[in-house]
Design a protein around this motif. Structure first.
Motif, PDB file in Angstrom:
ATOM      1  N   ARG B  90       0.815  -1.224   0.000  1.00  0.00           N
ATOM      2  CA  ARG B  90       0.000   0.000   0.000  1.00  0.00           C
ATOM      3  C   ARG B  90       0.841   1.264   0.000  1.00  0.00           C
ATOM      4  O   ARG B  90       0.317   2.359  -0.085  1.00  0.00           O
ATOM      5  CB  ARG B  90      -0.985  -0.036   1.174  1.00  0.00           C
ATOM      6  CG  ARG B  90      -0.329  -0.174   2.519  1.00  0.00           C
ATOM      7  CD  ARG B  90      -1.336  -0.700   3.557  1.00  0.00           C
ATOM      8  NE  ARG B  90      -0.650  -1.367   4.649  1.00  0.00           N
ATOM      9  CZ  ARG B  90      -0.028  -0.700   5.612  1.00  0.00           C
ATOM     10  NH1 ARG B  90      -0.010   0.598   5.622  1.00  0.00           N
ATOM     11  NH2 ARG B  90       0.585  -1.363   6.580  1.00  0.00           N
ATOM     12  N   ASN B  91       2.146   1.149   0.093  1.00  0.00           N
ATOM     13  CA  ASN B  91       2.989   2.347   0.067  1.00  0.00           C
ATOM     14  C   ASN B  91       3.435   2.725  -1.344  1.00  0.00           C
ATOM     15  O   ASN B  91       4.296   3.580  -1.495  1.00  0.00           O
ATOM     16  CB  ASN B  91       4.240   2.124   0.926  1.00  0.00           C
ATOM     17  CG  ASN B  91       3.903   2.086   2.386  1.00  0.00           C
ATOM     18  OD1 ASN B  91       2.917   2.683   2.805  1.00  0.00           O
ATOM     19  ND2 ASN B  91       4.692   1.357   3.157  1.00  0.00           N
ATOM     20  N   TRP B  92       2.866   2.074  -2.367  1.00  0.00           N
ATOM     21  CA  TRP B  92       3.446   2.277  -3.691  1.00  0.00           C
ATOM     22  C   TRP B  92       3.309   3.709  -4.182  1.00  0.00           C
ATOM     23  O   TRP B  92       4.177   4.218  -4.883  1.00  0.00           O
ATOM     24  CB  TRP B  92       2.853   1.295  -4.698  1.00  0.00           C
ATOM     25  CG  TRP B  92       1.462   1.571  -5.161  1.00  0.00           C
ATOM     26  CD1 TRP B  92       0.320   1.144  -4.597  1.00  0.00           C
ATOM     27  CD2 TRP B  92       1.095   2.346  -6.292  1.00  0.00           C
ATOM     28  NE1 TRP B  92      -0.753   1.581  -5.281  1.00  0.00           N
ATOM     29  CE2 TRP B  92      -0.318   2.330  -6.331  1.00  0.00           C
ATOM     30  CE3 TRP B  92       1.791   3.047  -7.262  1.00  0.00           C
ATOM     31  CZ2 TRP B  92      -1.029   3.007  -7.315  1.00  0.00           C
ATOM     32  CZ3 TRP B  92       1.083   3.716  -8.245  1.00  0.00           C
ATOM     33  CH2 TRP B  92      -0.320   3.695  -8.261  1.00  0.00           C
ATOM     34  N   GLN B  93       2.217   4.391  -3.740  1.00  0.00           N
ATOM     35  CA  GLN B  93       2.060   5.769  -4.206  1.00  0.00           C
ATOM     36  C   GLN B  93       3.152   6.662  -3.620  1.00  0.00           C
ATOM     37  O   GLN B  93       3.765   7.459  -4.328  1.00  0.00           O
ATOM     38  CB  GLN B  93       0.680   6.293  -3.823  1.00  0.00           C
ATOM     39  CG  GLN B  93      -0.396   5.733  -4.734  1.00  0.00           C
ATOM     40  CD  GLN B  93      -1.714   5.572  -4.028  1.00  0.00           C
ATOM     41  OE1 GLN B  93      -1.755   5.281  -2.831  1.00  0.00           O
ATOM     42  NE2 GLN B  93      -2.794   5.756  -4.762  1.00  0.00           N
ATOM     43  N   ALA B  94       3.399   6.483  -2.329  1.00  0.00           N
ATOM     44  CA  ALA B  94       4.458   7.273  -1.694  1.00  0.00           C
ATOM     45  C   ALA B  94       5.800   6.970  -2.349  1.00  0.00           C
ATOM     46  O   ALA B  94       6.594   7.877  -2.639  1.00  0.00           O
ATOM     47  CB  ALA B  94       4.505   6.963  -0.202  1.00  0.00           C
ATOM     48  N   GLY B  95       6.035   5.684  -2.629  1.00  0.00           N
ATOM     49  CA  GLY B  95       7.294   5.294  -3.267  1.00  0.00           C
ATOM     50  C   GLY B  95       7.440   5.941  -4.630  1.00  0.00           C
ATOM     51  O   GLY B  95       8.499   6.484  -4.968  1.00  0.00           O
ATOM     52  N   ALA B  96       6.352   5.930  -5.413  1.00  0.00           N
ATOM     53  CA  ALA B  96       6.399   6.527  -6.751  1.00  0.00           C
ATOM     54  C   ALA B  96       6.683   8.019  -6.652  1.00  0.00           C
ATOM     55  O   ALA B  96       7.468   8.578  -7.434  1.00  0.00           O
ATOM     56  CB  ALA B  96       5.072   6.288  -7.471  1.00  0.00           C
ATOM     57  N   LEU B  97       6.064   8.657  -5.658  1.00  0.00           N
ATOM     58  CA  LEU B  97       6.275  10.098  -5.485  1.00  0.00           C
ATOM     59  C   LEU B  97       7.743  10.384  -5.183  1.00  0.00           C
ATOM     60  O   LEU B  97       8.368  11.260  -5.792  1.00  0.00           O
ATOM     61  CB  LEU B  97       5.375  10.606  -4.354  1.00  0.00           C
ATOM     62  CG  LEU B  97       5.363  12.125  -4.186  1.00  0.00           C
ATOM     63  CD1 LEU B  97       4.655  12.794  -5.348  1.00  0.00           C
ATOM     64  CD2 LEU B  97       4.716  12.518  -2.862  1.00  0.00           C
ATOM     65  N   ILE B  98       8.313   9.620  -4.245  1.00  0.00           N
ATOM     66  CA  ILE B  98       9.720   9.849  -3.870  1.00  0.00           C
ATOM     67  C   ILE B  98      10.628   9.604  -5.071  1.00  0.00           C
ATOM     68  O   ILE B  98      11.550  10.382  -5.338  1.00  0.00           O
ATOM     69  CB  ILE B  98      10.099   8.940  -2.682  1.00  0.00           C
ATOM     70  CG1 ILE B  98       9.342   9.394  -1.433  1.00  0.00           C
ATOM     71  CG2 ILE B  98      11.599   8.972  -2.436  1.00  0.00           C
ATOM     72  CD1 ILE B  98       9.466   8.441  -0.276  1.00  0.00           C
ATOM     73  N   ALA B  99      10.335   8.530  -5.831  1.00  0.00           N
ATOM     74  CA  ALA B  99      11.168   8.226  -6.997  1.00  0.00           C
ATOM     75  C   ALA B  99      11.088   9.362  -8.010  1.00  0.00           C
ATOM     76  O   ALA B  99      12.105   9.820  -8.538  1.00  0.00           O
ATOM     77  CB  ALA B  99      10.719   6.917  -7.625  1.00  0.00           C
ATOM     78  N   ALA B 100       9.862   9.871  -8.256  1.00  0.00           N
ATOM     79  CA  ALA B 100       9.688  10.952  -9.236  1.00  0.00           C
ATOM     80  C   ALA B 100      10.415  12.209  -8.766  1.00  0.00           C
ATOM     81  O   ALA B 100      11.088  12.887  -9.559  1.00  0.00           O
ATOM     82  CB  ALA B 100       8.203  11.238  -9.443  1.00  0.00           C
ATOM     83  N   LEU B 101      10.310  12.497  -7.472  1.00  0.00           N
ATOM     84  CA  LEU B 101      10.980  13.690  -6.942  1.00  0.00           C
ATOM     85  C   LEU B 101      12.493  13.555  -7.059  1.00  0.00           C
ATOM     86  O   LEU B 101      13.183  14.508  -7.446  1.00  0.00           O
ATOM     87  CB  LEU B 101      10.587  13.905  -5.480  1.00  0.00           C
ATOM     88  CG  LEU B 101       9.218  14.550  -5.253  1.00  0.00           C
ATOM     89  CD1 LEU B 101       8.940  14.671  -3.766  1.00  0.00           C
ATOM     90  CD2 LEU B 101       9.173  15.928  -5.913  1.00  0.00           C
ATOM     91  N   THR B 102      13.013  12.380  -6.725  1.00  0.00           N
ATOM     92  CA  THR B 102      14.460  12.171  -6.827  1.00  0.00           C
ATOM     93  C   THR B 102      14.925  12.366  -8.261  1.00  0.00           C
ATOM     94  O   THR B 102      15.912  13.052  -8.527  1.00  0.00           O
ATOM     95  CB  THR B 102      14.812  10.751  -6.353  1.00  0.00           C
ATOM     96  OG1 THR B 102      14.153  10.514  -5.119  1.00  0.00           O
ATOM     97  CG2 THR B 102      16.300  10.582  -6.184  1.00  0.00           C
TER      98      THR B 102
END
Lengths: 398, 169, 117
Positions: B90-102
């Protein structure tokens, strides 16, 4: 420039001129010409490969006191073409549960791994694919792709024999790659380059076989194991594993494995000749014409191939435990010691006259081989006595 | 666009697709083979950059040895080769956000770095990278200590592997 | 031109040739599959169980030892290329490098890990 002195360059310039006249971009025309050249070379190799089938069958039948194929054409020369027609029209069976992608990719990669080696093989001074300065390591890289193809075939077939055979073969290949890599270092030390053409050029005074006979022998043993040929062909020990990793293959896919194996053997015969027997060099004859040089190289490659066949049809298969023990406990340490001795002797004898250098290197190899055999003999005698118990003296003499 | 750039984009794209397949495929053996494809793509990028030795080393070490080790390890450890559990948590959205920001942050940083657009100087034709590497690795004033320490590191790896396998037996 | 383009062409043509041969076979050969023909070959007996079999830990050990020596050889190739122009000290450095790894091989041997038992 004369066609007879540098055929590739003259033909390439001629073709590029034609393509340029058609209005083609110069860089694109160059790539196209190189592509056509590569295609020509590899197709010629496949033709040679077809005759290797005939040669292998003729040689094995002579070893086994038979005549071999002699019905189709003179001396049975047309026989391999009949074999190919048979392979092409054979039904191609994909077993149930096979992993189709890997199963179909394996024969292609197997053939490609052999053909791509020829990118760095100098056939004559001016007939070569490319002069990579990492030539010998490229051989190992191509071998890695061959290893992968065996795992793919073994895994993709969904067959126990194929899987076990493939894994055994890979275990043997990676095991014998260690002495092989180590022996590739020896010509590299002598030539001061990893470039195969530079190695041949550096063998103008003396073949590396003379100054490193033990190295040439270990390399040959490692090559035979890499090829999966007898006495190291346990992957296809037919009494236990049917045909090894290619058990489930039929038709042209099997044909690719088979043709790849034969061409691989001849390729490594040629590489053995390049590393230790001067490649296309033969007492200055290679200077006369590049075609003569190519003929000399082909002859040496076929002699190497013949020696590999000679070993195959003379020796019996050894068990996998014997084979891996032979590699890890005997061949690998020996090759490391040989590498260290060669590097040391090469540095110590560098300033001496060439005959002192040659004799010194040769005898250091011979002494090392003798020592290794003596140690192996005494160790195995002790092992045997431990198992069988010490024998009475009178009996031991017989 | 130069031909070199087109080749680079094709190879880089193939590498990224292979890397994506490694994490999305459900068959663990397929994942291993996609990983090999990705590693091969990296080798091709090294070759495009004229780093021939590194390219060959990439194939010899990663495809010739590490990939084989992976496959042997897969055969050794897992009976069920198909992964049936969910591929996302369920954390995939947060993970995607962090990856996109990085990614965005790095891209912005590199855009403002003027050395990024400087063309590399041409390698002189006499330059032999392997020989240069050899003299650097053996020179006492350069990297001879790392060279020998690498050997100790490899020794430690081998002893560790043997020890683990030995106690398990 | 980048010399690796030649290598790439060799790989491409080297793949085209077997693909062509296999395609020729696919076009010319008959296709009459049936369940018995397509079943996994197991010496004429119906296949038992899965093709997956448990493998020995030795495979893993061999691959790991091989990996170590593979990396070692990669380090030694630049050393070997330059050796002819360097003094005796470089030879000694190489010998130390190899000897350290031979210790590891000896350890694996003494622990019986190199035997196929």
């Amino acid at each position: 420039m004369d066609f007879l002195n540098d055929p590739l360059k003259v033909t390439a310039e001629w073709l590029e001129g034609i393509f340029g006249a058609w209005g083609m971009n110069a860089a694109f025309a160059h790539v196209l010409v190189v592509f056509l050249g590569v295609l020509l070379l590899l197709v010629l190799l496949m033709v040679v490969d077809i005759f290797l089938v005939w040669m292998e069958r003729k040689v094995v039948s002579r070893f086994q006191d038979r005549i071999g194929p002699n019905r189709v054409g003179p001396y049975g020369l047309i026989q391999p073409f009949a074999d190919i027609i048979k392979l092409v029209i054979k039904e191609d069976i994909t077993p149930n549960g096979a992993d189709r992608a890997l199963y179909n990719l394996a024969p292609i990669l197997s053939m490609m791994a052999v053909l791509m080696v020829w990118a760095v093989v100098p056939i004559a001074p001016v007939i070569l694919g490319t002069d990579l300065n990492v030539g010998v390591l490229f051989l190992i890289a191509a071998g890695a792709i061959g290893t992968l193809s065996i795992i793919m075939a073994g895994w993709g077939s969904n067959n126990k024999f194929a899987l076990i055979g493939g894994f055994r073969q890979v275990a043997v290949m990676v095991a014998f790659e260690v002495p092989m890599l180590t022996m590739l270092l020896i010509p590299t030390i002598f030539a001061g380059s990893m470039n195969m053409n530079a190695m041949i050029q550096a063998q103008d005074k003396i073949w590396y076989f003379v100054i490193s006979p033990l190295g040439a022998l270990i390399f040959l043993i490692a090559v035979i194991a890499e090829l999966g040929r007898a006495p190291f062909d346990l992957a296809e020990g037919e009494s236990e594993l049917v045909a090894g990793f290619n058990t489930e293959y039929s038709g042209m896919k099997f044909g690719m494995f088979y043709a790849g194996e034969l061409l691989h053997a001849m390729t490594f015969g040629g590489i053995w000749a390049i590393l230790f027997f001067g490649g296309y060099r033969f007492f200055g004859l290679e200077q006369v014409s590049p075609f003569l040089a190519a003929a000399i190289f082909l002859a040496k490659a076929l002699i190497g191939y013949w020696i590999i066949m000679w070993v195959k049809y003379t020796m019996v298969r050894i068990r996998i435990d014997q084979m891996l023990a032979f590699n890890w406990i005997f061949l690998t340490p020996l090759s490391f010691v040989l590498l260290m001795v060669t590097a040391l002797m090469n540095a110590l004898l560098r300033g001496t006259p060439s005959w002192v250098y040659g004799i010194g290197m040769f005898f250091s190899n011979v002494i090392l081989a003798w020592l290794a055999l003596e140690i192996a003999r005494s160790v195995s005698r002790k092992e045997r006595e431990k198992i069988e118990g010490a024998k009475p003296l009178a009996e031991a003499h017989h | 666009m130069t031909p070199e750039k087109i080749i680079f984009l094709i190879v880089a794209g193939a590498t990224l697709v292979s890397a994506l397949m490694v994490v999305t495929t459900r068959n663990i053996v397929h994942a291993a083979f996609w990983l090999i494809a990705a590693l091969f793509g990296v080798a091709a990028i090294f070759a495009i950059l004229n780093a021939g030795f590194i390219a060959v080393v990439q194939v010899v070490v990663y495809i010739g040895a590490i990939a084989i080790l992976f496959i042997f390890a897969v055969m050794l450890t897992r009976k069920d080769l198909r992964d049936t559990s969910a591929q996302q948590n369920r954390n995939w959205q947060a993970g995607a956000l962090i990856a996109a920001l990085t990614f965005g942050g790095l891209a912005a940083l590199f855009q403002s770095w003027e050395k990024l657009s400087v063309a590399a100087p041409a390698i002189p034709s006499s330059f032999d990278a392997v020989a240069e590497l050899g003299s650097q690795l053996t020179s006492p004033s350069a990297y001879v200590l790392p060279f020998e320490v690498a050997s100790v590191l490899l020794l430690a790896a081998m002893i560790g592997a043997v020890y683990i396998a030995f106690t398990r037996k | 031109m980048n010399e690796w383009l030649y290598v790439a062409l060799f790989m491409i043509v080297g793949a085209i040739i077997p693909i062509g041969a296999i395609l020729a076979g696919a076009i010319l050969s008959p296709k009459k599959p049936n369940p018995i023909k397509q079943s996994t070959y197991e010496c004429g007996i119906e296949p038992v169980g899965d093709a997956w079999v448990q493998f020995k830990v030795q495979y893993y050990i061999f691959a790991l030892v091989f990996l170590v020596f593979d990396v070692e050889a990669v380090f030694l190739f630049p050393w070997a290329v330059k050796l002819g122009q360097l003094g005796l000290y470089a030879v000694v450095e190489g010998i130390i490098f190899i000897s350290i790894l031979v210790v590891g091989l000896l350890y694996a041997w003494r622990k019986g890990m190199l035997e196929w038992s």
